[in-house]
Structures are given as C-alpha cells and as structure tokens.
Design an enzyme around this catalytic site. Structure first.
Site, short mmCIF file in Angstrom:
data_model
loop_
_atom_site.label_atom_id
_atom_site.label_comp_id
_atom_site.label_asym_id
_atom_site.label_seq_id
_atom_site.Cartn_x
_atom_site.Cartn_y
_atom_site.Cartn_z
N GLU A 3 5.93 -9.57 -0.15
CA GLU A 3 6.65 -8.29 0.04
C GLU A 3 7.01 -7.64 -1.30
OE1 GLU A 3 6.73 -6.91 2.83
OE2 GLU A 3 6.84 -8.42 4.41
N ARG A 7 5.28 -4.13 -2.37
CA ARG A 7 6.20 -2.99 -2.38
C ARG A 7 6.61 -2.63 -3.81
NH1 ARG A 7 9.90 -3.50 3.09
NH2 ARG A 7 8.41 -4.71 4.29
N ASP A 132 -3.68 -9.97 9.00
CA ASP A 132 -4.11 -8.57 8.85
C ASP A 132 -4.58 -8.16 7.45
OD1 ASP A 132 -1.45 -8.86 8.05
OD2 ASP A 132 -0.66 -7.22 9.26
N GLU A 266 0.70 1.65 10.91
CA GLU A 266 -0.73 1.36 11.12
C GLU A 266 -1.50 2.40 11.93
OE1 GLU A 266 1.73 -0.90 11.44
OE2 GLU A 266 1.33 -2.17 9.70
C1 DMJ Z 1 3.45 -3.26 5.58
O1 DMJ Z 1 4.35 -3.92 4.78
C2 DMJ Z 1 2.05 -3.56 5.14
O2 DMJ Z 1 1.18 -2.61 5.65
C3 DMJ Z 1 1.62 -4.95 5.51
O3 DMJ Z 1 0.30 -5.24 5.16
C4 DMJ Z 1 1.83 -5.24 6.96
N1 DMJ Z 1 2.80 -4.49 7.62
C5 DMJ Z 1 3.76 -3.64 7.00
C6 DMJ Z 1 4.05 -2.43 7.82
O4 DMJ Z 1 3.95 -2.56 9.16
#
Ligand code: DMJ
Length: 375
Positions: A3, A7, A132, A266
């Site tokens: 994270e 971020r 994902d 998404e």
């Molecule tokens: C985000 O922090 C990023 O896109 C991450 O890869 C997965 N999901 C969250 C938002 O839903």
C-alpha cells in the site's frame, strides 16, 4: 509494503515526473531507502506484507505473502533507479518478480506465495483480491521498461490464456463475468468489483500488440467482460456497484453483506481504457462515456453523506435494500477514491483531441499514478 509503495512512493515519483520539483524526488528517495531493506528479509527476496521501519533488519517470522502484494512493487522501485541512476532499487524488485514469474509455472496462480521457497500455495484461483495487480503488473512492467523482459510478457500471455479458458463464464442472464475457482471446482457465481480492472488491462495489452492487437482476441474478451462489470453498477442503486455481485440469476444481483461500495475505481478504470482503445465502441459518441456518465450520476447522488457539509463523501452501505432511506455511510474514504476513481472519471470525460497522458507514452501504476514509458 504494497500500500505504501503504490500510494506513497508511486505518488511521489509521479509528482516529480510531472513537476520536475526536486523536493518530491528527495522524499521518494527517503521513502525508497527506508523500505529497501525489506527485500532482504526473506529467502525469496520478496518482502513481507508488513514491516516496521524502526526495527527493519530484525528477522521476521512470516511464512507467506500473496502475488498481488509481492508483485506490485516493480514500477515504483524501478522508476526510482531511473531517477537516481542507482540500480539497487531495480535489482531488489527484479529478484522478487523473477521468483514470482518462475513460480507461475506458465499459467494462472493461486493467491498464496510462500516466502521461504517461492512456491505458490492454496486452492483459490481468481483475478480478484490478492492476485489482481500481479497480472496487471506483468503487462505494465513489460510495457513500462521498453518491452524487453520476455519473462514478463510470456507470464502475462500465459496467464491471460489460462484466465480466458478457465475463469470466464456466462451467467444466467447471458452476461459474461470472471469468477473464481476453489481447487478443481467449477467457476463460482460471483465477481468482485476488484476483478473489473481486467477488461481495461486486456485492452491495454491489445494496444501494445498482444492477443492479436486491436480487434484481436483480448479486445473482444475485454468488451464482453466490460459489459458484465457495467451491469454490476446497474443493479440496486443505479450507478453504484456492490463489492461483489452474483451472476447466476437472470439478472446480476447484489449480495447481502457485500452490498457496499468503497468508491473503488476498477469499473470506471476499465471504461477509461476501453474508451481510448476500442475504436469501434469508444470515443466521444461511444458507449463507454455514456456508461461512465451513468455511474458518475450514481456517485453524486448516493456517496454524499447526508446532513454534512455539501461535498463530504464516503463509502456507501446497504445498497441491496433498494431504498435510499436504508443507506448508510461510513466516514472512511480511501485515497484511491481520489488518485484513481475520480481521476479515471476525469480522464474518461476529457474531450480534448490531445489526450493527457497518452497510453502509448505513459503507463499508470496500480494506483493510477502515471509513469513515463522508458523506450
Ligand atoms: C487500489 O489500491 C489498487 O488499484 C489495487 O491494485 C487494488 N485495489 C485498490 C482499489 O480498489
């Protein structure tokens, strides 16, 4: 690790790329240097999910991580190496990514990754939580650094092949979705909001020549799955999708307890990619902007916290009750609502001829911070 990297480090890198102000680079280096020792804490070279900066270096007793969190660090650390001319950041993250790609064994992966020996473990196979952005980054790291790393390209192509064959299904109403499988079981009935980055990512692959390019297999699959993702936003409160939706009935349905919306990006993220890339259905008069407009109306209508000063927004709960009076909000708002969701809406509605951040020159990290593609 994940994270803060996507971020904060990603944000600082992009702030520097866009402004040229050295302040952001100094802060990115400070953060990158603080996080770097985490890669040396395990045998695989992949960092644990959580580290304590004050005691970094002490041995950590963690068995496992997941492919999304271990495999979504490359763009940020490699970019730092480009800016500083110091290869140490790229080296660290490349070692980890190679272990992940080696462990893939040429296809889709489970959602657990053992830090002692680099094996994938567990039974759940999906394109949603915990996996994902690993798939997303196989493609984006390949594109972002000159399309030279064959391991990344092959890993992505094999994974997509497996996903399209083993996880994509038509629901009861004939709408396409991407489900999950446990062990050797059938494809489940549900699709996560998180999974909806996938049609956009497929389209981005097509733009960069994979899957038959524009009008090839990837783009066709992307269109079908995009429709399924958009349908998630059309049940319950129009425009606001649930965290997970069910596809087994005649219509896509919300699921009790999972009928909340965290203002995740998404669906609109994929609408943005398809709008830019799909020449047949995208563009100013295309369907993706219209769908995006419907979703934006939903957010404006329902994300606002009642009784508070206008403009205060938050995550929305109880969406399946179908009554506005039953809705409630939590004051929690993730930074991705701003860095991704609202940015993708902005980019989707941008009507200028000259697009900002053209997709052949920029790659977005998983938090939508743009990174200049290195040729
Ligand atoms: C985000 O922090 C990023 O896109 C991450 O890869 C997965 N999901 C969250 C938002 O839903």
């Amino acid at each position: 690790m994940f994270e803060v990297t996507i971020r904060a480090l990603g944000g600082l890198n992009s702030a520097y790329a866009l402004s040229g102000d050295e302040l952001w680079l100094r802060k990115a280096i400070e953060l990158g240097d603080a996080l770097l020792p985490a890669f040396a804490l395990t045998r695989t070279g992949c960092p644990p999910r959580e580290v304590t900066l004050a005691t970094m270096g002490a041995s950590v007793d963690v068995e496992e991580t997941n492919p999304a969190e271990a495999g979504t660090l490359q763009l940020e650390f490699r970019t730092l190496s480009v800016y500083t001319g110091d290869a140490k950041y790229a080296k660290a993250v490349d070692v980890c990514m190679e272990r992940l790609v080696d462990g893939m064994g040429g296809g889709i992966v489970t959602d657990r990754f053992l830090l002692r020996d680099g094996r994938f473990w567990g039974e759940r196979v999906s394109v949603g939580a915990m996996v994902d952005s690993f798939y997303e980054m196989l493609l984006k790291s390949w594109v972002g650094f000159g399309k030279r790393d064959e391991g990344l390209r092959k890993g992505y192509v094999n994974a997509v092949d497996g996903i399209l064959k083993k996880l994509v299904k038509k629901g009861g109403g004939g709408v396409t979705y991407v489900g999950e499988r446990i062990g050797g079981g059938d494809i489940g009935d549900d699709m996560e909001h998180l999974t909806c980055f996938f049609p956009g990512n497929l389209a981005y692959g097509a733009l960069h020549g994979l899957g038959g390019g524009i009008e090839g297999e990837y783009l066709k699959a992307a269109r079908d799955i995009m429709k399924g993702c958009y349908e998630m936003s059309r049940v319950g409160f129009h425009g606001v999708a649930g965290e997970v939706s069910r596809f087994s009935g005649k219509k896509v349905e919300m699921i009790d307890g999972l009928d909340y919306n965290l203002l995740r990006p998404e669906i609109v993220e994929s609408l943005f990619y398809l709008d830019r890339i799909d020449e047949k259905f995208g563009g100013i008069e295309g369907i993706y902007r219209k769908w995006g407009e419907n979703m934006w109306k939903g957010i404006k209508e329902y994300a606002q916290i009642e009784g508070k000063e206008k403009g205060i927004i938050g995550s929305i709960y109880n969406l399946s009750k179908n009554d506005k009076n039953d809705l409630y909000h939590k004051g929690k708002l993730h930074s991705f609502a701003f860095s991704e969701t609202f940015k993708y809406f902005y980019l989707l509605f941008d009507q200028s001829q000259q697009h900002v951040f053209p997709l052949t020159e920029w790659v977005y990290n998983t938090e939508a911070h743009p990174v200049k593609i290195r040729k």
